[in-house]
Design an enzyme around this catalytic site. Sequence first.
Site, PDB file in Angstrom:
ATOM      1  N   TYR A  44      -2.717  11.236   1.633  1.00 60.05           N
ATOM      2  CA  TYR A  44      -3.124  10.989   0.252  1.00 60.05           C
ATOM      3  C   TYR A  44      -2.919  12.228  -0.614  1.00 60.05           C
ATOM      4  O   TYR A  44      -2.456  12.140  -1.753  1.00 60.05           O
ATOM      5  CB  TYR A  44      -4.586  10.555   0.208  1.00 60.05           C
ATOM      6  CG  TYR A  44      -4.805   9.087   0.472  1.00 60.05           C
ATOM      7  CD1 TYR A  44      -5.267   8.248  -0.519  1.00 60.05           C
ATOM      8  CD2 TYR A  44      -4.555   8.543   1.736  1.00 60.05           C
ATOM      9  CE1 TYR A  44      -5.483   6.891  -0.281  1.00 60.05           C
ATOM     10  CE2 TYR A  44      -4.766   7.199   1.984  1.00 60.05           C
ATOM     11  CZ  TYR A  44      -5.219   6.375   0.981  1.00 60.05           C
ATOM     12  OH  TYR A  44      -5.420   5.042   1.223  1.00 60.05           O
TER      13      TYR A  44
ATOM     14  N   ASP B   2       0.853  -1.179   0.000  1.00 60.39           N
ATOM     15  CA  ASP B   2       0.000   0.000   0.000  1.00 60.39           C
ATOM     16  C   ASP B   2       0.901   1.247   0.000  1.00 60.39           C
ATOM     17  O   ASP B   2       1.868   1.305  -0.752  1.00 60.39           O
ATOM     18  CB  ASP B   2      -0.961  -0.044   1.191  1.00 60.39           C
ATOM     19  CG  ASP B   2      -2.092   0.968   1.103  1.00 60.39           C
ATOM     20  OD1 ASP B   2      -3.074   0.696   0.396  1.00 60.39           O
ATOM     21  OD2 ASP B   2      -1.978   2.044   1.721  1.00 60.39           O
TER      22      ASP B   2
ATOM     23  N   HIS C 138      -4.584  -7.742   0.446  1.00 53.46           N
ATOM     24  CA  HIS C 138      -3.881  -6.481   0.614  1.00 53.46           C
ATOM     25  C   HIS C 138      -3.136  -6.409   1.947  1.00 53.46           C
ATOM     26  O   HIS C 138      -2.102  -5.767   2.050  1.00 53.46           O
ATOM     27  CB  HIS C 138      -4.898  -5.348   0.513  1.00 53.46           C
ATOM     28  CG  HIS C 138      -4.310  -4.006   0.290  1.00 53.46           C
ATOM     29  ND1 HIS C 138      -3.596  -3.677  -0.847  1.00 53.46           N
ATOM     30  CD2 HIS C 138      -4.338  -2.870   1.047  1.00 53.46           C
ATOM     31  CE1 HIS C 138      -3.215  -2.413  -0.781  1.00 53.46           C
ATOM     32  NE2 HIS C 138      -3.642  -1.904   0.352  1.00 53.46           N
TER      33      HIS C 138
END
Length: 391
Positions: free
Chosen positions: A311, A184, A364
Amino acid sequence: MPDISPRPVPFTARTAPAALDDLRARLRATRLPDAPENAGWSLGTDLAHHRELVDHWANEFDWPAQEAALARLPRFRVTLGGLGIHYVHAPAVAPTGPVLPLVLSHGWPDSFWRYAKVVPLLTDPGAHGADPADAFDVVVPDMPGYGYSDRPTGPPLNSIDVAGLWAELMGVLGYARFGAAGGDIGSHVSRYLALDHPDRVVAVHRTDAGVPVFTGDPADLAPEERAWIESAAAWGASEGAYAAMHRTKPQTAAFGLTDSPAGLAAWIVEKMRAWSDCDGHIERSFTKDEILTNVTLYWLTGTIGSSMRMYGANAAIPPEQLARRVEVPSGFSLFPGDIVRPPRAWLDRTANVARVTEPARGGHFAAFEEPEIYAEELRAFFRPYRAPALG
């Protein structure tokens, strides 16, 4: 949060009883939304599952027991770049050969929690049926704005910034050369460690290559690369609303998610289900207590807003940085339940690929979902780089 120090100091989290009383009171006062009949998970978090999870959190979940279990990991804090950084530092146990230091970088929505199961498998492989010669010194930091690390009060840090902090941390711990691994956002951090510190990073392992960014002529791409980029765009259109919110208006979402533990859990749990190898049944990958340990870490540290702000920082990284090719030997373990899995042609385009595998199970959060498989992936990939790097 304790005072930060320019030198590593041992750290143990101790939650005040009043904080848990407040959490339970909020949970018991939860006002749940309605949902269309038979909506299930199709519109987001499933109402029936969430009602059950919130009840378990309020009335059965034992946070002090989970906190005590996490405290068995050797944890510290240190000042890096003016921020207090929390990290696990677990030395190898009874190694029989050169010990490779390894820094593991997590992503969102998690923290050092992602690697809690895998640390003992990596530091003491002999006690878990593996070769003691594959032991690592393991370092697992919480990124700034996550877990028990400080929240930046100014502009959020991007993955390049965090990679610089991790290089500094490994120097503070006395490691001139080391391996890096992550998934990630942690995949990006590991990538930039290899790009910006190739003299120190002996090899880099990732479980993904990130969302594809390509600014050249599409005609130069292999057919499977073009198909992958199209599928990634389709995934973003159908599943990426959370990321758009994180990039653009994280503060708006942070008000509700910081005030409502049930809302926070809904935001996180939906992703844990969608991104794990659980065939739509989240508790095939995580128990209720494991889910709630991850969510409670976010609740007690108040880090959902600061974690989302990263982000936007990453979205502002210049294209020329995104286009750089990793020349450090690179390995990829592409787990079947992960999202946006890249083709080999893309991996070769973007990195000096030494090994690619496709494990049979895991998603994930592979290090937590399938710790034995993930640990063996790391042992096998880094094995050739131990003696040349450290001898």
